[in-house]
Design a protein around this motif. Structure first.
Motif, PDB file in Angstrom:
ATOM      1  N   GLU A  33       0.829  -1.197   0.000  1.00  0.00           N
ATOM      2  CA  GLU A  33       0.000   0.000   0.000  1.00  0.00           C
ATOM      3  C   GLU A  33       0.868   1.253   0.000  1.00  0.00           C
ATOM      4  OE1 GLU A  33      -3.456   1.941   2.852  1.00  0.00           O
ATOM      5  OE2 GLU A  33      -3.221  -0.243   2.776  1.00  0.00           O
ATOM      6  N   ALA A  34       1.996   1.180   0.709  1.00  0.00           N
ATOM      7  CA  ALA A  34       2.915   2.317   0.757  1.00  0.00           C
ATOM      8  C   ALA A  34       3.528   2.605  -0.610  1.00  0.00           C
ATOM      9  CB  ALA A  34       4.012   2.058   1.781  1.00  0.00           C
ATOM     10  N   ASP A  35       3.807   1.531  -1.378  1.00  0.00           N
ATOM     11  CA  ASP A  35       4.336   1.710  -2.728  1.00  0.00           C
ATOM     12  C   ASP A  35       3.395   2.577  -3.558  1.00  0.00           C
ATOM     13  OD1 ASP A  35       6.541   0.079  -2.203  1.00  0.00           O
ATOM     14  OD2 ASP A  35       5.491  -1.739  -2.870  1.00  0.00           O
ATOM     15  N   HIS A  36       2.122   2.252  -3.488  1.00  0.00           N
ATOM     16  CA  HIS A  36       1.127   2.984  -4.268  1.00  0.00           C
ATOM     17  C   HIS A  36       0.895   4.389  -3.723  1.00  0.00           C
ATOM     18  CE1 HIS A  36       0.107  -0.461  -6.733  1.00  0.00           C
ATOM     19  NE2 HIS A  36      -0.114  -1.208  -5.649  1.00  0.00           N
ATOM     20  N   GLU A  37       0.764   4.506  -2.424  1.00  0.00           N
ATOM     21  CA  GLU A  37       0.354   5.774  -1.825  1.00  0.00           C
ATOM     22  C   GLU A  37       1.403   6.873  -1.943  1.00  0.00           C
ATOM     23  OE1 GLU A  37      -0.864   4.964   2.162  1.00  0.00           O
ATOM     24  OE2 GLU A  37      -2.886   4.291   1.557  1.00  0.00           O
ATOM     25  N   GLN A  38       2.665   6.490  -2.123  1.00  0.00           N
ATOM     26  CA  GLN A  38       3.686   7.527  -2.263  1.00  0.00           C
ATOM     27  C   GLN A  38       3.546   8.290  -3.579  1.00  0.00           C
ATOM     28  OE1 GLN A  38       7.833   6.323  -3.102  1.00  0.00           O
ATOM     29  NE2 GLN A  38       7.061   4.219  -3.227  1.00  0.00           N
ATOM     30  N   HIS A  39       2.827   7.713  -4.539  1.00  0.00           N
ATOM     31  CA  HIS A  39       2.600   8.375  -5.822  1.00  0.00           C
ATOM     32  C   HIS A  39       1.411   9.330  -5.718  1.00  0.00           C
ATOM     33  CE1 HIS A  39       5.045   4.949  -7.087  1.00  0.00           C
ATOM     34  NE2 HIS A  39       5.274   5.592  -8.221  1.00  0.00           N
ATOM     35  N   PRO A  40       1.546  10.580  -6.179  1.00  0.00           N
ATOM     36  CA  PRO A  40       0.400  11.481  -6.188  1.00  0.00           C
ATOM     37  C   PRO A  40      -0.811  10.912  -6.920  1.00  0.00           C
ATOM     38  CG  PRO A  40       2.387  12.743  -6.509  1.00  0.00           C
ATOM     39  CD  PRO A  40       2.796  11.291  -6.530  1.00  0.00           C
ATOM     40  N   ILE A  88       5.966  10.261 -17.482  1.00  0.00           N
ATOM     41  CA  ILE A  88       4.817   9.484 -17.011  1.00  0.00           C
ATOM     42  C   ILE A  88       5.256   8.759 -15.749  1.00  0.00           C
ATOM     43  CG2 ILE A  88       3.128   7.699 -17.593  1.00  0.00           C
ATOM     44  CD1 ILE A  88       3.617   8.333 -20.534  1.00  0.00           C
ATOM     45  N   ASP A  89       4.990   9.381 -14.598  1.00  0.00           N
ATOM     46  CA  ASP A  89       5.545   8.865 -13.349  1.00  0.00           C
ATOM     47  C   ASP A  89       4.581   8.987 -12.175  1.00  0.00           C
ATOM     48  OD1 ASP A  89       5.536  11.589 -12.939  1.00  0.00           O
ATOM     49  OD2 ASP A  89       7.530  11.645 -12.021  1.00  0.00           O
ATOM     50  N   GLY A  90       3.298   9.180 -12.452  1.00  0.00           N
ATOM     51  CA  GLY A  90       2.344   9.315 -11.357  1.00  0.00           C
ATOM     52  C   GLY A  90       2.549  10.565 -10.528  1.00  0.00           C
ATOM     53  N   GLY A  91       3.327  11.512 -11.052  1.00  0.00           N
ATOM     54  CA  GLY A  91       3.564  12.772 -10.360  1.00  0.00           C
ATOM     55  C   GLY A  91       4.774  12.797  -9.442  1.00  0.00           C
ATOM     56  N   MET A  92       5.552  11.710  -9.413  1.00  0.00           N
ATOM     57  CA  MET A  92       6.626  11.601  -8.427  1.00  0.00           C
ATOM     58  C   MET A  92       7.730  12.648  -8.595  1.00  0.00           C
ATOM     59  SD  MET A  92       6.122   9.402  -6.029  1.00  0.00           S
ATOM     60  CE  MET A  92       7.754   9.041  -5.383  1.00  0.00           C
ATOM     61  N   THR A  93       8.064  13.038  -9.816  1.00  0.00           N
ATOM     62  CA  THR A  93       9.134  14.017 -10.002  1.00  0.00           C
ATOM     63  C   THR A  93       8.694  15.427  -9.601  1.00  0.00           C
ATOM     64  OG1 THR A  93       8.525  14.175 -12.348  1.00  0.00           O
ATOM     65  CG2 THR A  93      10.390  12.772 -11.787  1.00  0.00           C
TER      66      THR A  93
END
Length: 246
Positions: free
Chosen positions: A196-203, A235-240
């Protein structure tokens, strides 16, 4: 998404991961696809007369050239080139050799130059120049952010971004647009094992999948999207865009 019917597509590194997702997406959209890889595709891969596989190590200039020239001979031309092949090669800087660094560059960066140059040479000899052409080069968010031991990979992916905008100008006379995609965390197998933490860290609330990249490739290759040129699509789920302090 409009159909890719009658489009002729060549993908490097298409046997697994993001490359496989791209190959399957274009086949499903009606394109005729050829792909190469050093690894054989597994038995579940949908090979057919519209999905051709060539086994090759892209660091072998002669082997890669022969594949592209064979496609020109069989298909007369190609419409879409996706330079996807890549290796990681992460290693502590004090342990990485120059030979290992060169291998990463020869795998991740040089093939995009080779295939693009071959296409330019081919079109320069055509009496009637096609009005359509697309190149998509695969970079990574690591072109702008790093962790220790990623020098070879980061250099190769940064090179892809720079090569892309240079090619966009050089290939404009041949009616070929050139863009690149920089994926973030794209999980290519065992997606259900992520936490769940893997997913939730992505905006965006989730880790990426190969389909996320494949859909972007289809979008960039749309007949009407020729005004997108020389660009790097992250395309990074907003991580950068996420500010992180530890």
């Amino acid at each position: 998404m409009k159909t890719m019917s009658n489009k002729r597509v060549f993908v490097t590194g298409g046997s697994q991961g993001i490359g496989r997702g791209i190959v399957e997406a274009f086949v499903a959209a009606g394109a005729k696809v050829a792909f190469c890889d050093a690894c054989e595709p597994d038995s579940s891969f949908p090979l057919s007369e519209n999905c051709l596989f060539f086994k090759a190590d892209v660091t072998d200039v002669t082997a890669l050239t022969e594949i592209v020239e064979q496609l020109f001979a069989d298909w007369e031309d190609i419409d879409i080139l996706i330079n996807n092949v890549g290796i990681g090669g992460f290693s502590p800087l004090t342990e990485m050799t120059v030979k290992q660094f060169d291998r990463i560059i020869a795998t991740n960066l040089r093939p995009a130059f080779i295939t693009s140059r071959l296409w330019a040479l081919h079109r320069s000899k055509m009496e009637v120049l096609p009005s359509y052409g697309r190149i998509i080069n695969m970079s990574s968010t690591r072109y702008l952010m790093s962790e220790p031991g990623s020098e070879g990979y980061a250099a190769s992916k940064g090179g892809i971004v720079s090569l892309t905008h240079a090619l966009a100008l050089s290939l404009s006379e041949f009616h070929i647009t050139v863009n690149c995609i920089s994926p973030g965390w794209i999980q290519t197998k065992e997606y259900d094992s992520l936490t769940e933490a893997d997913h939730e860290q992505h905006p965006s609330g989730r880790v990426g999948k190969p389909d996320d990249i494949a859909r972007a490739c289809l979008f960039l290759c749309d007949q009407d999207n020729n005004f997108i040129n020389g660009q790097n699509l992250v395309i990074d789920g907003g991580m950068t865009k996420k500010m992180i302090y530890v």
